[in-house]
Design a protein around this motif. Sequence first.
Motif, mmCIF file in Angstrom:
data_model
loop_
_atom_site.group_PDB
_atom_site.id
_atom_site.type_symbol
_atom_site.label_atom_id
_atom_site.label_comp_id
_atom_site.label_asym_id
_atom_site.label_seq_id
_atom_site.Cartn_x
_atom_site.Cartn_y
_atom_site.Cartn_z
ATOM 1 N N GLU A 138 0.751 -1.114 0.362
ATOM 2 C CA GLU A 138 0.068 0.201 0.085
ATOM 3 C C GLU A 138 1.210 1.303 -0.260
ATOM 4 N N LEU A 139 1.395 1.902 -1.402
ATOM 5 C CA LEU A 139 2.199 2.992 -1.244
ATOM 6 C C LEU A 139 1.354 4.827 -1.010
ATOM 7 N N LEU A 140 1.761 5.806 -1.562
ATOM 8 C CA LEU A 140 1.526 6.573 -1.449
ATOM 9 C C LEU A 140 0.628 6.906 -0.423
ATOM 10 N N GLU A 141 0.224 6.990 1.150
ATOM 11 C CA GLU A 141 -0.817 6.616 1.964
ATOM 12 C C GLU A 141 -1.797 6.480 1.363
ATOM 13 N N GLY A 142 -1.945 4.677 0.994
ATOM 14 C CA GLY A 142 -2.775 4.335 0.362
ATOM 15 C C GLY A 142 -3.519 4.705 -1.201
ATOM 16 N N LEU A 143 -2.779 5.782 -1.981
ATOM 17 C CA LEU A 143 -3.776 5.723 -2.697
ATOM 18 C C LEU A 143 -3.253 4.672 -4.128
ATOM 19 N N ILE A 144 -1.999 4.003 -3.760
ATOM 20 C CA ILE A 144 -1.883 3.500 -4.874
ATOM 21 C C ILE A 144 -2.298 1.300 -4.102
ATOM 22 N N ARG A 145 -2.136 0.266 -4.424
ATOM 23 C CA ARG A 145 -2.041 -0.810 -4.052
ATOM 24 C C ARG A 145 -1.560 -2.026 -4.826
ATOM 25 N N PHE A 146 -0.536 -2.324 -4.282
ATOM 26 C CA PHE A 146 -0.010 -3.291 -5.525
ATOM 27 C C PHE A 146 0.385 -5.010 -4.904
ATOM 28 N N ASN A 147 0.101 -5.901 -5.325
ATOM 29 C CA ASN A 147 0.254 -7.073 -5.381
ATOM 30 C C ASN A 147 0.345 -7.983 -6.123
ATOM 31 N N LEU A 148 1.615 -8.876 -6.105
ATOM 32 C CA LEU A 148 2.016 -9.448 -6.813
ATOM 33 C C LEU A 148 2.351 -11.764 -5.471
ATOM 34 N N GLY A 149 1.913 -12.161 -6.406
ATOM 35 C CA GLY A 149 1.843 -13.975 -6.042
ATOM 36 C C GLY A 149 2.436 -14.696 -6.915
ATOM 37 N N ALA A 150 2.921 -15.849 -6.655
ATOM 38 C CA ALA A 150 3.387 -16.874 -7.290
ATOM 39 C C ALA A 150 2.924 -17.872 -5.977
ATOM 40 N N PHE A 151 2.261 -19.207 -7.094
ATOM 41 C CA PHE A 151 1.578 -20.456 -6.914
ATOM 42 C C PHE A 151 1.853 -21.414 -7.500
ATOM 43 N N PHE A 152 2.121 -22.598 -6.338
ATOM 44 C CA PHE A 152 2.101 -24.268 -7.208
ATOM 45 C C PHE A 152 1.625 -25.124 -6.711
ATOM 46 N N THR A 153 0.812 -25.838 -7.683
ATOM 47 C CA THR A 153 -0.223 -27.023 -7.024
ATOM 48 C C THR A 153 -0.199 -28.181 -7.472
ATOM 49 N N ASP A 154 -0.194 -29.154 -7.053
ATOM 50 C CA ASP A 154 -0.173 -30.311 -7.321
ATOM 51 C C ASP A 154 -1.398 -31.012 -6.880
ATOM 52 N N TYR A 155 -2.219 -31.490 -8.050
ATOM 53 C CA TYR A 155 -3.486 -31.878 -7.451
ATOM 54 C C TYR A 155 -2.956 -33.513 -8.128
ATOM 55 N N ILE A 214 -18.850 -37.293 -18.106
ATOM 56 C CA ILE A 214 -18.794 -37.910 -17.219
ATOM 57 C C ILE A 214 -17.556 -37.514 -16.538
ATOM 58 N N ILE A 215 -17.491 -38.582 -15.279
ATOM 59 C CA ILE A 215 -16.142 -37.681 -14.772
ATOM 60 C C ILE A 215 -15.120 -38.569 -14.252
ATOM 61 N N SER A 216 -14.142 -38.262 -14.707
ATOM 62 C CA SER A 216 -13.255 -39.403 -13.635
ATOM 63 C C SER A 216 -12.267 -38.540 -13.445
ATOM 64 N N ASN A 217 -10.684 -39.241 -12.943
ATOM 65 C CA ASN A 217 -9.762 -39.399 -12.083
ATOM 66 C C ASN A 217 -8.440 -38.779 -13.684
ATOM 67 N N ALA A 218 -7.810 -38.268 -13.213
ATOM 68 C CA ALA A 218 -6.642 -38.202 -13.301
ATOM 69 C C ALA A 218 -5.944 -38.188 -12.943
ATOM 70 N N GLU A 219 -4.621 -38.691 -12.737
ATOM 71 C CA GLU A 219 -3.686 -39.304 -11.081
ATOM 72 C C GLU A 219 -2.810 -37.808 -10.951
ATOM 73 N N LYS A 220 -2.554 -37.543 -11.914
ATOM 74 C CA LYS A 220 -1.696 -36.804 -11.243
ATOM 75 C C LYS A 220 -1.812 -35.337 -12.655
ATOM 76 N N VAL A 221 -2.490 -33.964 -11.678
ATOM 77 C CA VAL A 221 -2.289 -32.536 -12.305
ATOM 78 C C VAL A 221 -1.251 -31.462 -11.529
ATOM 79 N N ARG A 222 -0.809 -31.039 -12.196
ATOM 80 C CA ARG A 222 -0.229 -29.515 -11.332
ATOM 81 C C ARG A 222 -0.526 -28.501 -12.552
ATOM 82 N N THR A 223 -0.256 -26.991 -11.950
ATOM 83 C CA THR A 223 -0.178 -25.634 -12.249
ATOM 84 C C THR A 223 0.477 -24.863 -11.416
#
Length: 183
Positions: free
Chosen positions: A86-103, A117-126
């Motif tokens: 939160e910059l310039l006394e709240g006039l600007i908000r900037f957010n940055l995030g990184a993620f990693f998920t294994d299903y 039909i719903i089936s299962n994929a053994e492993k998915v990564r995002t």
Amino acid sequence: MCIRDRPLPIWEVLLLGGYDLRSTIVDREFSPKGSVTWEMNDEATLYFTYAEGFRAGSFNIAAFSQDDLTFDSESSKTYETGIKTELLEGLIRFNLGAFFTDYYDYQLSAFNGFGYIISNAEKVRTKGIESDITAMLWPGLILNASVGYNDAEFIKHTQATCPTVETLGPVSYTHLTLPTIYS
């Protein structure tokens, strides 16, 4: 008219035959989540999050065969880190995030020509990154912008309805949101 003591898959009714299955699915799971934050100063906070997720298995009412009637539960493990500012006394908000998920046993819905039909994929990564900014340009005039990149892939999917051989290269999806102005 005969009343039965179990739900009927739709194809058993339509095809006047089908299969006989008496089954129960019971899923129980504990899904923890933990976060650590560090306020570097009044304008910036770093964070790290670890979370596990769960989605119960169930039944495919449109299954043609007894083998396709059920699908397994899905679980995931996610790691995320980033910074919120939160910059310039709240006039600007900037957010940055990184993620990693294994299903694991990812529940995948596919159209088979008659229904889903719903089936299962053994492993998915995002994995990916996301960023957003909000700025007050003038009292009553706010600019919002966000951008994200997501790279998702099947690590293992032996029950796929289409060939699992890579023909056109890896599949990835990118999401881009253009700035919007509110007044």
